[in-house]
Structures are given as structure tokens and as C-alpha cells.
Design an enzyme around this catalytic site. Structure first.
Site, short mmCIF file in Angstrom:
data_model
loop_
_atom_site.label_atom_id
_atom_site.label_comp_id
_atom_site.label_asym_id
_atom_site.label_seq_id
_atom_site.Cartn_x
_atom_site.Cartn_y
_atom_site.Cartn_z
CB CYS A 1 -0.82 -0.15 1.26
SG CYS A 1 -1.81 1.52 1.71
CE1 TYR B 1 -5.33 2.42 -5.06
CE2 TYR B 1 -3.95 4.17 -5.05
CZ TYR B 1 -4.27 2.92 -4.75
OH TYR B 1 -3.14 2.16 -4.04
N1 GSH Z 1 -6.50 8.15 3.70
C1 GSH Z 1 -5.98 6.81 3.57
C2 GSH Z 1 -6.08 5.90 2.73
C3 GSH Z 1 -5.48 4.61 2.82
C4 GSH Z 1 -6.04 3.52 1.91
O1 GSH Z 1 -6.94 3.71 1.15
N2 GSH Z 1 -5.45 2.13 1.92
C5 GSH Z 1 -5.73 0.98 1.22
C6 GSH Z 1 -4.65 0.32 0.73
S1 GSH Z 1 -3.54 0.97 -0.53
C7 GSH Z 1 -6.79 0.11 1.91
O2 GSH Z 1 -6.10 -0.40 3.01
N3 GSH Z 1 -7.79 -0.15 1.22
C8 GSH Z 1 -8.87 -1.01 2.14
C9 GSH Z 1 -10.10 -0.83 1.63
O3 GSH Z 1 -10.42 -0.11 0.38
O4 GSH Z 1 -11.08 -1.52 1.97
C10 GSH Z 1 -4.52 7.17 4.16
O5 GSH Z 1 -3.79 7.87 3.25
O6 GSH Z 1 -3.94 6.66 5.35
#
Ligand code: GSH
Length: 343
Positions: free
Chosen positions: A47, A208
Site C-alpha cells: 500500500c 486510482y
Molecule cells: N486516506 C488513507 C487511505 C488509505 C487506503 O486507502 N489504504 C488502502 C490500501 S492501498 C486500503 O487499506 N484499502 C482497503 C479498502 O479499501 O477496503 C491514508 O492515506 O492513510
């Protein structure tokens, strides 16, 4: 892909990321004061948001302050026993054990970088969110910082986590040099904020928007914005070594996480295929220079990156085939030393 970011699209088919909801600081006088052996940073090495935090942890010498817990790179069904709950997300798997992807495809073995246990003996990242009563709209995302004393998530927003690590834990840094390193120096704050603002929308989140768009119009717009931004970045890097001049800042950490994934993953997976990063005259050397910084390299794992993206979202890649290459030589000389602007 219920209740994951993949499902977060507007009626016009554009990807719209949800806000993080745990936004606490590590203030000395607050409920989560800086302490050793108290906080756990939960990441996936795939990530880009989580790897920002991991990079800053290494840059600031905080390895002995935060315990780092690493998920398996591939998402799995988080409530497989409940036919009505189709959520898929991050799972903790002991090294040597294996899982299939959310569609039951493949056999993905947890390598030595995956953690053998997680806070609260959680099996999924989702468990930690549910344990501390996260609001319904919150996605079960990494990174997050877990407070083992208060048994809650302190912060799950990477842009804030890196600021906290930059300033609030200096007393625990592994060396005076690392404690003194300031990735958000006062004199450059306006410039850093400005760059972060558009780099987030057009590049970090921009890839994304290309990959998760569900209409041609939304994709076309996202790709146009992304490549215009990359042209702007190439032009900045033709005149200065880093984004904000000759000082390496958090703006570089944030941008680089997207750039290092670009040629190996996004070009194919998110269809950002107008141009590779290694074809940009100035960005390419910059990417190599940052790769050659041990702290950023320690926070980068191309196996986890490729395996996660290509295997986790069956709606985007039904057979979880992980494509070859292009294997850019990131160890080649970067040529970024010297004075700017170039003579
Ligand atoms: N705003 C958050 C975004 C984090 C994020 O989107 N992480 C993704 C991984 S790349 C995630 O864990 N997604 C899980 C999901 O969408 O359920 C940050 O910057 O900390």
C-alpha cells in the site's frame, strides 16, 4: 468488493475516496502521549499510503518505538462464514501459511515479511476497526496506528501519521541526526502544502481514479489529469533536485510511493499506459535516487506490491495473473547530484 475503496464510485462512474475517521495526535498532554513499546503501526507493504508511514519511521529512526505489523499482500473474505457479508480486505497470515484470493483463485504463501501475530490477536484489519467502534462509512484501511494501552486506533490517515512521526517522537529517535531531520521544515511549509495538494489529487489518488473508474469518460479525464501532472513534475525536477528545491521533504516521500509502483503495476493494472516513468528524462533519475536511499528501500517490497494489486480485486483481474517486468534497473546511477538549475 463491498465496503472497500473499489466500490467507492460516484453516479458518473468516477472513483471518490472516502475520508479517514481516526485523526488523533500524539500530544504529550493528550490521551496518546509519545511512548516506547505502546504503539503498533499496521501496514501492508503493497500500500502506497502505508509505505509513506513506514518510510518516515525509518527516516526518523523510530524502529524501536513502533512495532510494525505487516498484513498478507492479498485480500481475503473477512467474514467467510456469513454468506451475506461479501467484504474482502487485509488479513494477517503467519509466514509459511497460504490463502487464496477473494474469488478463491490461487495459492498465495505468506513470506517472511508478513507478521505472525497482530494486536488483539486480530485475524483481519477489519477486526481492529470493529473492536474500537469505527463508524460504518469508514473503510478498513491501512496504515493505522494501534494504541495497545487504550486498545484503540489513534490515527488512520497517512498524511497525519507522517507529520506525527516527524515531530512528536524525536526523543526516541535512534540517533541525534535522525531526530533532527525535519521533513516538513517551517520555511518550506507553504510550498510543501501546495505540492502535496495537487500531487494527491492528480497523482497519488489520480492513478486510482484511472484504475477504479467504471465509465470511459471518467477514465479519460483521470488519465488526462494524471499525465499533465507528470509533465509538470518532470519540469520541476529539471530545475531542482527534489520537489521543493535542494531539500528532501515529505512531499518527495509521498510522491515517490506512487512513482515506484507505476511502471510495474499501474501502467498495466490501472491502464495508465500513455508513458512509463522510466521514459521521463528527469523523473526517472529522481525515482532511482530515492530508491537508492536505504530507508525508502527498506519500506519497499515489489513482490508484495505486485501480488497485492494483481490478485486482490477479482473484478479487475479475474484470474489473478501477475504480469512480467518491465524490471527497470533502479540501481543504475541516478545522476541527480550537483547544482540546480543545470548549466
Ligand atoms: N486516506 C488513507 C487511505 C488509505 C487506503 O486507502 N489504504 C488502502 C490500501 S492501498 C486500503 O487499506 N484499502 C482497503 C479498502 O479499501 O477496503 C491514508 O492515506 O492513510
Amino acid at each position: 468488493m463491498d465496503r472497500t475503496a473499489v466500490a467507492d464510485v460516484t453516479p458518473s462512474g468516477a472513483f471518490a475516496r472516502k475520508e479517514s475517521t481516526f485523526r488523533n495526535s500524539f500530544d504529550v498532554h493528550g490521551p496518546h502521549p509519545p511512548e516506547r513499546d505502546r504503539y503498533v503501526l499496521v501496514v501492508s507493504l503493497a500500500c502506497p499510503w502505508a509505505c509513506r508511514a513506514l518510510s518516515v519511521l525509518h527516516l526518523k529512526g523510530l524502529e524501536n518505538v513502533f512495532k510494525v505489523v505487516v498484513t498478507h499482500p492479498v485480500w481475503a473474505r473477512t467474514r467467510p462464514e456469513d454468506a451475506n457479508d461479501a467484504h474482502c480486505g487485509w488479513v494477517f497470515v503467519k509466514p509459511g501459511e497460504s490463502i487464496a484470493n477473494p474469488a478463491g483463485v490461487g495459492h498465495f504463501v505468506a513470506d517472511g515479511r508478513c507478521s505472525s501475530s497482530a494486536p488483539e490477536d486480530a485475524k483481519f484489519v477489519r477486526d481492529l476497526y470493529e473492536l474500537c467502534g469505527a463508524p460504518k462509512e469508514q473503510r478498513f484501511t491501512v496504515p493505522l496506528i494501534w494504541d495497545t494501552k487504550a486498545r484503540t486506533i489513534v490515527n488512520n490517515e497517512s498524511s497525519e501519521i507522517i507529520r506525527e512521526m516527524n515531530t512528536n517522537f524525536n526523543a526516541f529517535s535512534s540517533s541525534p541526526e535522525r531526530a533532527a531531520l525535519d521533513l516538513y521544515p517551517e520555511a518550506l511549509r507553504e510550498r510543501i502544502d501546495d505540492i502535496n495538494g495537487w500531487v494527491y489529487h492528480r497523482v497519488n489518488n489520480g492513478v486510482y481514479k484511472c484504475g477504479f473508474a467504471v465509465t470511459q469518460e471518467a477514465y479519460d479525464q483521470a488519465v488526462k489529469d494524471l499525465f499533465e501532472a507528470l509533465d509538470d513534475i518532470n519540469s520541476i525536477l529539471s530545475e531542482s533536485r527534489y520537489l521543493c528545491g535542494d531539500v528532501f521533504t515529505e512531499a518527495d516521500v509521498r510522491l515517490w510511493q506512487t512513482l515506484i509502483r507505476f511502471d510495474e503495476v499501474y501502467v498495466v493494472y490501472f491502464k495508465t499506459n500513455k508513458k512509463f516513468i522510466h521514459q521521463y528524462e528527469h523523473i526517472s533519475g529522481y525515482v532511482r535516487e530515492l530508491w537508492q536511499m536505504p530507508e525508502l528501500r527498506a519500506a519497499t517490497n515489489m513482490d508484495h506490491i505486485k501480488t497485492h494489486y494483481f490478485a486482490s480485486h477479482p473484478s479487475l483481474n479475474a484470474h489473478a495473473i501477475i504480469p512480467i517486468g518491465p524490471d527497470v534497473n533502479l540501481d543504475a546511477p541516478h545522476g541527480r547530484e550537483g547544482d540546480y538549475p543545470r548549466k
